[in-house]
Design a protein around this motif. Sequence first.
Motif, PDB file in Angstrom:
ATOM      1  N   ALA A   9     -66.411  10.022  88.406  1.00  0.00           N
ATOM      2  CA  ALA A   9     -67.054   8.631  88.352  1.00  0.00           C
ATOM      3  C   ALA A   9     -66.237   7.588  88.875  1.00  0.00           C
ATOM      4  CB  ALA A   9     -67.511   8.446  86.923  1.00  0.00           C
ATOM      5  N   GLY A  10     -66.999   6.533  89.305  1.00  0.00           N
ATOM      6  CA  GLY A  10     -66.029   5.479  89.701  1.00  0.00           C
ATOM      7  C   GLY A  10     -65.019   5.723  90.730  1.00  0.00           C
ATOM      8  N   ALA A  63     -62.950   9.650  85.310  1.00  0.00           N
ATOM      9  CA  ALA A  63     -63.882   8.694  85.102  1.00  0.00           C
ATOM     10  C   ALA A  63     -63.466   7.400  85.576  1.00  0.00           C
ATOM     11  CB  ALA A  63     -64.366   8.453  83.724  1.00  0.00           C
ATOM     12  N   GLN A  79     -61.309   4.227  86.504  1.00  0.00           N
ATOM     13  CA  GLN A  79     -60.620   3.235  85.411  1.00  0.00           C
ATOM     14  C   GLN A  79     -60.722   3.420  84.080  1.00  0.00           C
ATOM     15  OE1 GLN A  79     -57.876   1.297  86.197  1.00  0.00           O
ATOM     16  NE2 GLN A  79     -57.750   0.533  84.088  1.00  0.00           N
ATOM     17  N   ASP A 138     -59.743  13.720  76.734  1.00  0.00           N
ATOM     18  CA  ASP A 138     -60.518  12.976  75.803  1.00  0.00           C
ATOM     19  C   ASP A 138     -61.048  11.760  76.159  1.00  0.00           C
ATOM     20  OD1 ASP A 138     -57.918  12.062  75.599  1.00  0.00           O
ATOM     21  OD2 ASP A 138     -57.957  11.096  73.601  1.00  0.00           O
ATOM     22  N   LEU A 141     -61.719   2.094  81.170  1.00  0.00           N
ATOM     23  CA  LEU A 141     -62.209   0.635  81.155  1.00  0.00           C
ATOM     24  C   LEU A 141     -61.518  -0.159  79.611  1.00  0.00           C
ATOM     25  CD1 LEU A 141     -65.923   1.341  81.992  1.00  0.00           C
ATOM     26  CD2 LEU A 141     -64.262   0.122  83.222  1.00  0.00           C
ATOM     27  N   ALA A 142     -61.256   0.438  78.826  1.00  0.00           N
ATOM     28  CA  ALA A 142     -60.438  -0.030  77.635  1.00  0.00           C
ATOM     29  C   ALA A 142     -59.135  -0.586  78.184  1.00  0.00           C
ATOM     30  CB  ALA A 142     -60.159   1.197  76.569  1.00  0.00           C
ATOM     31  N   ARG A 180     -73.033  -0.074  87.991  1.00  0.00           N
ATOM     32  CA  ARG A 180     -73.545   0.012  86.686  1.00  0.00           C
ATOM     33  C   ARG A 180     -73.033  -1.181  85.909  1.00  0.00           C
ATOM     34  NH1 ARG A 180     -73.914   6.022  84.656  1.00  0.00           N
ATOM     35  NH2 ARG A 180     -75.219   6.962  86.384  1.00  0.00           N
TER      36      ARG A 180
END
Length: 262
Positions: free
Chosen positions: A111-112, A62, A64, A22, A66-67, A138
């Motif tokens: 990503a990342g 995706a 790290q 998720d 980010l939350a 970004r």
Amino acid sequence: MSETVLVARRGGVLELTLNRPDKLNAFNEEMHAALARALAQAAADESVRAVLLTGAGRGFCAGQDLADRAVADDDNPPDLGATLERWYNPLIRRLRTLDKPVVCAVNGVAAGAGANIALACDIVLAARSASFIQAFARIGLVPDSGGTWLLPRLVGEARARALALLGEKVTAEQAEAWGMIWKVVDDERLMEEARALADRLAAGPTRGFALIKRALLASWSQDLDAQLDLERDLQREAGRSQDYREGVRAFMEKRPPRFVGR
Ligand code: LHQ
């Protein structure tokens, strides 16, 4: 046991699946710790002769979460360097120095840090629908997890600069054409092909594979003279392996070799 990384044993292959679908399998500390444990298991267990890394759901990873690393406040910014030191850097070192091959099956977006973790694996297959994004710029960051080292080596300086600065999506087909990854595979065949490849590596001369990884890693920081010396030393070691004896014997007897990984 954490459910954030699924660990499955298939013959000589340890199959690791990043499992926070998720969140497109973005890394939190629990997932880092689980992956570190699984890779330590792969390193310690002599009967594990190859590792296969993939992701659950529609993404590979995706980067790290980010939350998890939310900006605290202006007076108290997070120390992202500490996160790299604690989790990402050891992971990249572990993948590069693991003395058995690591196959990565990129099932969706990478990503990342997720992109660079995939690229740090030994052989990278990607589903046709997968993509790679150096998402860092970004959000004002620098490609990490080896990105600034790997990218110019894989795709050349011009492409590495544009990818890092623009953070544009690279399709799996483009990644293959640029030599960023080994191969694109139709989505529905990805795991079948990745497993076949991992099985093939797991039946190979594991000791020799470990020495190949060492030689290739060292080549980036050495001149030809030093590399020739290293090849001499590693070949000496390979020549003493049981698998070398078996390889030559099988060749002479015109039969497939039966490698044992020693
Ligand atoms: C996510 C994430 C995510 C949390 C998708 N975190 N939830 C190292 C050291 C310390 C700190 C900083 O960083 C690093 C290294 C790094 O990795 S920095 C780079 C971090 N990653 C990114 O910046 C990528 C962020 N994600 C995206 O740009 C998009 O999600 C991509 C392009 C990967 C996929 O886009 P879509 O296919 O459109 O999916 P989506 O954006 O709708 O994501 C699906 C869900 O996953 C969504 O949650 P929701 O609850 O709304 O369904 C996203 O919030 C969540 N998600 N990436 N990194």
